[in-house]
Structures are given as structure tokens and as C-alpha cells.
Design an enzyme around this catalytic site. Structure first.
Site, PDB file in Angstrom:
ATOM      1  N   HIS A  90       0.833  -1.210   0.000  1.00 26.18           N
ATOM      2  CA  HIS A  90       0.000   0.000   0.000  1.00 26.18           C
ATOM      3  C   HIS A  90       0.867   1.260   0.000  1.00 26.18           C
ATOM      4  O   HIS A  90       0.519   2.253  -0.630  1.00 26.18           O
ATOM      5  CB  HIS A  90      -0.912   0.013   1.226  1.00 26.18           C
ATOM      6  CG  HIS A  90      -1.990  -1.021   1.177  1.00 26.18           C
ATOM      7  ND1 HIS A  90      -3.109  -0.889   0.396  1.00 26.18           N
ATOM      8  CD2 HIS A  90      -2.115  -2.208   1.813  1.00 26.18           C
ATOM      9  CE1 HIS A  90      -3.889  -1.948   0.563  1.00 26.18           C
ATOM     10  NE2 HIS A  90      -3.302  -2.773   1.410  1.00 26.18           N
ATOM     11  N   ASP A  97      -7.156  -2.989  -1.324  1.00 28.87           N
ATOM     12  CA  ASP A  97      -8.053  -3.859  -0.565  1.00 28.87           C
ATOM     13  C   ASP A  97      -9.430  -3.670  -1.169  1.00 28.87           C
ATOM     14  O   ASP A  97      -9.944  -2.549  -1.181  1.00 28.87           O
ATOM     15  CB  ASP A  97      -8.051  -3.465   0.911  1.00 28.87           C
ATOM     16  CG  ASP A  97      -6.681  -3.652   1.552  1.00 28.87           C
ATOM     17  OD1 ASP A  97      -5.945  -4.556   1.108  1.00 28.87           O
ATOM     18  OD2 ASP A  97      -6.357  -2.898   2.481  1.00 28.87           O
ATOM     19  N   GLU A 155      -5.401 -12.614   3.747  1.00 23.99           N
ATOM     20  CA  GLU A 155      -6.414 -11.552   3.653  1.00 23.99           C
ATOM     21  C   GLU A 155      -7.142 -11.667   2.311  1.00 23.99           C
ATOM     22  O   GLU A 155      -6.563 -11.347   1.278  1.00 23.99           O
ATOM     23  CB  GLU A 155      -5.751 -10.163   3.742  1.00 23.99           C
ATOM     24  CG  GLU A 155      -5.033  -9.913   5.051  1.00 23.99           C
ATOM     25  CD  GLU A 155      -4.358  -8.532   5.103  1.00 23.99           C
ATOM     26  OE1 GLU A 155      -4.388  -7.785   4.108  1.00 23.99           O
ATOM     27  OE2 GLU A 155      -3.813  -8.212   6.174  1.00 23.99           O
ATOM     28  N   HIS A 158      -7.015  -8.414  -0.010  1.00 20.37           N
ATOM     29  CA  HIS A 158      -5.773  -7.735  -0.395  1.00 20.37           C
ATOM     30  C   HIS A 158      -5.191  -8.268  -1.709  1.00 20.37           C
ATOM     31  O   HIS A 158      -4.942  -9.461  -1.840  1.00 20.37           O
ATOM     32  CB  HIS A 158      -4.745  -7.906   0.733  1.00 20.37           C
ATOM     33  CG  HIS A 158      -3.427  -7.240   0.465  1.00 20.37           C
ATOM     34  ND1 HIS A 158      -3.105  -6.001   0.973  1.00 20.37           N
ATOM     35  CD2 HIS A 158      -2.350  -7.639  -0.270  1.00 20.37           C
ATOM     36  CE1 HIS A 158      -1.875  -5.660   0.568  1.00 20.37           C
ATOM     37  NE2 HIS A 158      -1.401  -6.649  -0.181  1.00 20.37           N
TER      38      HIS A 158
HETATM   39 ZN   LIG Z   1      -4.147  -4.547   1.984  1.00 16.18          ZN
END
Ligand SMILES: [Zn+2]
EC number: 3.4.13.22
Length: 182
Positions: A90, A97, A155, A158
Site C-alpha cells: 500500500h 483492498d 487476507e 488484499h
Molecule cells: Zn491490503
């Protein structure tokens, strides 16, 4: 700036609100930025999803390095937040995300967990879920991967460009500085 570059994109930056794992407002504004190659791919992905009445919602995109440092202060645990010595995709503008929404209602499709749920349920390998949820997670993953993004095993939301750490430098431009670059 992902908006208005991708006109149909839904932006819901959780770190611009208190509704995130730190309970604090970390972004000075709710504007989603990413590197141009990321933006171009997201545009293509969104266009493909739109044909099926779906679209992407962005929970997080570019994150100033200062914010990663602040998160690390609040939650000092590498399972939950990027260690600032490494930085995150990021910080490089190379990760997003995302989830899927229905265009007609803006409603999110059912996914395994909410954003930033750091339990095992958020892992791609977790399969004790309804068929609908498994299908939705798989649709997001196959679509993102088809256009060249790579997933993160822990995740489901992500996605980043491959080898982001080698290709893109860490950035610490504030949202205000970025705004004045446009
Ligand atoms: Zn992320």
C-alpha cells in the site's frame, strides 16, 4: 486518483473513518490513489465485472508511509499491520483492498469476514463457509488474478502487483501533497 479515472468504482476508505481496527481516523481525506498500472488494471476489471452487474469497492489503496508508522504504534503486531521497516504494498501504491458489490444496490456481496478481520476466517485456505461465500471469494480472486494481481493468503481482500517491493519505491507523500500533483 482512482476516482474519477474509474467512474463506476465504489470508494469506501475505512482508514478515513473510525471504522477500522485502530478505532482512529488515520487518513486526512477519503481519496483513493494508486500507481497508474494498478489504476489501469482496476479499470479493466471493473468494466468486466460491470457486464455481470457487479463492481469493485475499494477499502484501501495508497497509504502514506507515516500512516503505516502510526498503525504500527497502535498495533505492534506483524500479524495485523505491516512492520514499517519493510513497508507495505500500500505504501508503494501497488496494493488495494477490495470487495465486490452489486451495481444496482451498492450492496456488498457476502464474503468470509468483514474488512481487516485478522482471524483465520479471512485466509484463502479457510473453507468452512457457505457455497455462496466461497463462490464470491473465488470470483474476486480469479478476476483479480486474470488481470495480473496477486493475492495474499491471509487476507481475502488484499491484492497487489507482483514483485511490488522491487518495482515500486516506498512513498510518503501525504494526501494533500498528492492532490496538488494533479
Ligand atoms: Zn491490503
Amino acid at each position: 486518483m482512482l476516482q474519477p479515472f474509474i467512474s463506476q468504482l465504489v470508494i469506501d476508505l475505512k482508514y478515513a473513518t473510525k471504522n477500522n481496527f485502530t478505532g482512529r481516523v488515520l487518513y486526512t481525506e477519503a481519496t483513493a490513489y494508486a500507481r497508474l498500472p494498478v489504476a489501469i488494471l482496476l479499470k479493466k476489471i471493473n468494466e468486466q465485472l460491470n457486464k455481470a452487474g457487479l463492481g469493485l469497492k475499494v477499502y484501501d489503496a495508497y497509504r502514506p508511509y507515516q500512516v503505516t508508522k502510526k498503525m504500527w504504534k497502535v498495533v505492534h503486531d506483524e500479524r495485523y499491520t505491516a512492520n514499517p521497516t519493510k513497508g507495505s504494498g500500500h505504501n508503494r501504491g501497488a496494493a488495494v483492498d477490495v470487495t465486490l458489490v452489486k451495481i444496482s444496490t451498492g450492496e456488498e456481496l457476502a464474503m468470509p469476514t468483514a474488512f481487516d478481520d485478522f482471524s483465520e476466517k479471512a485466509h484463502h485456505g479457510y473453507n468452512n463457509l457457505s457455497k455462496e461465500v466461497l463462490d464470491n471469494r473465488a470470483l474476486l480472486k480469479t478476476t483479480m488474478e486474470k488481470f495480473g494481481f496477486v493475492s495474499l493468503s491471509t487476507e481475502w481482500w488484499h491484492y497487489s502487483l507482483p514483485n511490488a517491493a522491487d518495482r515500486f519505491e516506498l512513498l510518503d507523500l501525504s494526501f494533500n501533497q498528492l492532490k496538488h500533483l494533479n
